[in-house]
Design an enzyme around this catalytic site. Sequence first.
Site, PDB file in Angstrom:
ATOM      1  N   PRO A   1     -36.146 -45.708   4.443  1.00 43.46           N
ATOM      2  CA  PRO A   1     -35.570 -46.834   5.155  1.00 43.46           C
ATOM      3  C   PRO A   1     -34.118 -47.068   4.779  1.00 43.46           C
ATOM      4  O   PRO A   1     -33.778 -47.202   3.613  1.00 43.46           O
ATOM      5  CB  PRO A   1     -36.425 -48.016   4.700  1.00 43.46           C
ATOM      6  CG  PRO A   1     -37.604 -47.436   3.993  1.00 43.46           C
ATOM      7  CD  PRO A   1     -37.183 -46.113   3.498  1.00 43.46           C
ATOM      8  N   GLU A   2     -33.266 -47.089   5.786  1.00 43.44           N
ATOM      9  CA  GLU A   2     -31.871 -47.482   5.621  1.00 43.44           C
ATOM     10  C   GLU A   2     -31.692 -48.780   6.409  1.00 43.44           C
ATOM     11  O   GLU A   2     -32.674 -49.362   6.860  1.00 43.44           O
ATOM     12  CB  GLU A   2     -30.947 -46.372   6.137  1.00 43.44           C
ATOM     13  CG  GLU A   2     -31.217 -45.030   5.452  1.00 43.44           C
ATOM     14  CD  GLU A   2     -30.386 -43.888   5.983  1.00 43.44           C
ATOM     15  OE1 GLU A   2     -29.249 -44.135   6.421  1.00 43.44           O
ATOM     16  OE2 GLU A   2     -30.866 -42.751   5.973  1.00 43.44           O
TER      17      GLU A   2
END
Length: 275
Positions: free
Chosen positions: A2-3
């Site tokens: 996850p960014e």
Amino acid sequence: MPELPEVQTVLNGLEKALQGKTILSLECFYQGTVIIDPSLDFDPFPARPVSFVRRGKYMLIHLDSGISLIIHLRMTGKLVLDSTLPQADREILKHERARINLDQDCLLHFIDIRTFGKIVLCRTDNVPNYLPKLGLEPLSSEFTPQTLGQKLNARKAPIKTALLDQSIVAGLGNIYVCELLYRAAICPMTAATELSQKQVRRIAAETVKVLTEAIALGGTSISDFRRIDDKTGEFQNYLKVYQKNTCPNGHKVKRIVQAGRATFYCPLCQKQQNQ
DNA sequence: CAATGATCCTGTCCGC
DNA sequence: TGCGGACAGGATCATT
């Protein structure tokens, strides 16, 4: 992994799912996943969420009891909403590290294969002590070619490495840095200090564009990222170089390693002498 | 202060 | 079939 867009997608889902609900308790099934501030000397639950804020890749959920939850998914963390069974009947799932119990027989499973994710519980006024130095928020008004250029030009590191540094820009990770550099036609090995104003302008513009597009599509599901309803994002279908063999122009994509991380780029579209 | 390297951890994939 | 090793990589900590 996850960014920023994936974290924003999860947080948007949480805001919806927790609407009108009360948090009853927080359980931890893996030593170290849940961190409770030692100065917390009362039971903060039950409590209702009052606001949902993202800072870089951190999610902050402020509660009406003056307490906040800080959640970081790191690489493999997932939050999964579950309202299928009475709470008492639910067994601990595989890789479930923690659980947020809600009223109305709802709960959130915190699933995290590699156990790097964290949930911190602390007083709201103490939140800053649990966050590292974070740089510019790319989707806020502080993110301009001027502020970005000032920070980047002070770094000797290659632009790829500099953009991964959360104290310069908060929220970018390996996928979006590769993608935005391709879109900006910047060679990833270029020293950040040597970037022209024109190049910085392109980097700033493409950063905002790629992040905004990815959020609109619910993020990128490369390995195991899921929304809280367990659906996949869509942005993986629009990647141009990350884990690709060829770029959209049909050129061969090269994979190199910078600061220990894979970089994907197109040597033809991202030439160093591109001004 | 900046840059680098090791560390945390488990699932997947590849070669033999 | 199975085993060892490389790889994935965000953030933190220690070291240079």
